[in-house]
Design a protein around this motif. Sequence first.
Motif, PDB file in Angstrom:
ATOM      1  N   LEU A  88      15.934  21.535   7.088  1.00  0.00           N
ATOM      2  CA  LEU A  88      16.897  20.642   7.969  1.00  0.00           C
ATOM      3  C   LEU A  88      17.705  20.206   7.066  1.00  0.00           C
ATOM      4  O   LEU A  88      19.158  19.974   7.524  1.00  0.00           O
ATOM      5  N   THR A  89      17.626  19.884   5.763  1.00  0.00           N
ATOM      6  CA  THR A  89      18.511  19.288   4.796  1.00  0.00           C
ATOM      7  C   THR A  89      19.520  20.367   4.542  1.00  0.00           C
ATOM      8  O   THR A  89      21.016  19.919   4.533  1.00  0.00           O
ATOM      9  N   LEU A  90      19.215  21.549   4.229  1.00  0.00           N
ATOM     10  CA  LEU A  90      20.006  22.647   3.970  1.00  0.00           C
ATOM     11  C   LEU A  90      21.038  22.753   5.336  1.00  0.00           C
ATOM     12  O   LEU A  90      22.334  23.027   4.974  1.00  0.00           O
ATOM     13  N   ASN A  91      20.414  22.742   6.250  1.00  0.00           N
ATOM     14  CA  ASN A  91      21.099  22.887   7.655  1.00  0.00           C
ATOM     15  C   ASN A  91      22.351  21.682   7.710  1.00  0.00           C
ATOM     16  O   ASN A  91      23.297  22.030   8.078  1.00  0.00           O
ATOM     17  N   TYR A  92      21.957  20.476   7.416  1.00  0.00           N
ATOM     18  CA  TYR A  92      22.808  19.603   7.596  1.00  0.00           C
ATOM     19  C   TYR A  92      23.834  19.655   6.458  1.00  0.00           C
ATOM     20  O   TYR A  92      25.078  19.394   6.803  1.00  0.00           O
ATOM     21  N   ILE A  93      23.721  20.225   5.306  1.00  0.00           N
ATOM     22  CA  ILE A  93      24.630  20.431   4.382  1.00  0.00           C
ATOM     23  C   ILE A  93      25.717  21.585   4.771  1.00  0.00           C
ATOM     24  O   ILE A  93      26.878  21.312   4.958  1.00  0.00           O
TER      25      ILE A  93
END
Length: 74
Positions: free
Chosen positions: A39-44
Amino acid sequence: MPISIRRALRDKRRMISLHPITDPAGAVRSSPMLRAVCLTLNYIAEHGPIGLTATGALKRYFVEWAVDAFDWPF
């Protein structure tokens, strides 16, 4: 090589056997940390870099998003 590592390699009964992942989707579903990383990588990828405060903490806008987005275990 340290004695404890040599002993562990010699005595395979003490070694933890690893098994290949047969269902990668199941592994993702059962790993809160892996879900959070994805989720964090997708957010970035969508929003750009996550800002940091002067003390090195994550900026509030990301933390507020993470609270809503992550499926926190109870």
